[in-house]
Design an enzyme around this catalytic site. Structure first.
Site, PDB file in Angstrom:
ATOM      1  CD  GLU A  20     -50.960  -4.860  93.781  1.00 39.98           C
ATOM      2  OE1 GLU A  20     -50.116  -5.369  93.529  1.00 39.98           O
ATOM      3  OE2 GLU A  20     -51.071  -5.661  95.100  1.00 39.98           O
ATOM      4  CD  GLU A  78     -53.574  -4.102  90.866  1.00 35.34           C
ATOM      5  OE1 GLU A  78     -53.083  -4.816  90.368  1.00 35.34           O
ATOM      6  OE2 GLU A  78     -53.777  -3.182  91.716  1.00 35.34           O
ATOM      7  NE  ARG A  79     -51.827  -8.421  93.862  1.00 37.73           N
ATOM      8  CZ  ARG A  79     -52.090  -8.124  92.291  1.00 37.73           C
ATOM      9  NH1 ARG A  79     -52.961  -8.798  92.034  1.00 37.73           N
ATOM     10  NH2 ARG A  79     -51.464  -6.613  92.094  1.00 37.73           N
ATOM     11  CD  GLU A 147     -43.894  -6.874  83.216  1.00 36.40           C
ATOM     12  OE1 GLU A 147     -43.426  -6.412  82.524  1.00 36.40           O
ATOM     13  OE2 GLU A 147     -45.066  -6.998  83.663  1.00 36.40           O
TER      14      GLU A 147
END
Length: 260
Positions: A20, A78-79, A147
């Site tokens: 990503e 990645e996804r 996060e």
């Protein structure tokens, strides 16, 4: 995990990995310093639709970039755009961060693009499965800036969306259980958006607290599960496979999901 796969000698000549573009594109749009990922966390009601649209565009551009020199037999991402539609769009709707006109607009152009460019869809999926509580503990240890805004309730929502997609809407493939805790399944529920029905899913248990930077029998068994799955997919169709490494483990660079 992506780095371990890239180093595996069984895959080096047949696989390319697309990670990503969080730092390159999402956190520094066109080199302007604009951090669209941060904006989506800071004010999700205002920026969720914009961010998800931009994520789709950057995935598409990366997937089809003329700068990609290799023509790998296996392309691991990645996804994928399927995750954006099936997991994140649905999660944002449930949270109230997208309204119905935005969701309908996204659905309209998403369906048009994937019909015109079906190669952007993954042929198979690898689901690195961990409980929300395990993900939350790993997230706190990393403590990235974005996060800090991610709570256990959000991880539980993402977990439920992934489980609904990769477990509840699939059938187990007989005889393909894995001694390492993985299982092979096939997506068969017609409520899934068109284009991914019939895709195989490798579900890998990632609750074990492993240090992937250090070699161990447990780490080798985990990698072997994934490598064997990738090679089995290659043997089924020799060219042009696109596989999504779908991870439920959280980091700040992945808008809700990330590395072990």
């Amino acid at each position: 995990m992506l780095h371990l796969l890239q180093k595996d000698p069984r895959l080096q000549r047949v696989m390319e990995v697309l990670e990503e573009p969080a730092h390159e594109l999402w956190k520094n749009v066109s080199g302007t310093g604009l951090d669209m990922l941060h904006a989506s966390y800071e004010d999700p009601s205002r920026y969720s639709y914009l961010f998800q649209s931009y994520v789709f565009i950057t995935r598409f551009l990366l997937h089809n970039s003329p700068a990609r020199r290799s023509k790998p037999a296996v392309l691991v991402t990645e996804r994928s755009v399927s995750t954006d539609r099936i997991v994140f769009l649905e999660a944002l709707l449930e949270q109230g961060f997208l309204d119905e006109p935005e969701a309908e607009a996204y659905e309209t152009w998403y369906n048009a693009v994937v019909r015109a460019l079906p190669n952007i869809l993954a042929d198979s999926f690898i689901y690195l499965r961990a409980s929300p509580s395990v993900c939350y503990e790993r997230l706190k240890r990393r403590a990235g800036s974005e996060e800090a805004r991610v709570g256990l309730d959000y991880l539980q929502l993402l977990h439920r969306k992934h489980e609904d997609w990769f477990v509840q809407r699939t059938s187990a493939i007989a005889g393909h259980g894995d001694k390492g805790g993985g299982s092979l399944r096939v997506i068969d529920n017609l409520r899934i958006p068109s284009g991914v029905q019939g895709r195989q899913v490798l579900v890998v248990d990632c609750n074990l607290n492993l240090n992937l930077a250090e070699k161990s029998p447990e780490r080798d068994a985990l990698v072997d599960q994934i490598v064997e799955f990738l090679l089995s997919q290659l043997s089924q169709s020799a060219l042009g496979l696109n596989l999504e490494l779908a991870q439920l483990l959280i980091n700040s660079e992945s808008h809700g999901e990330g590395h072990l």
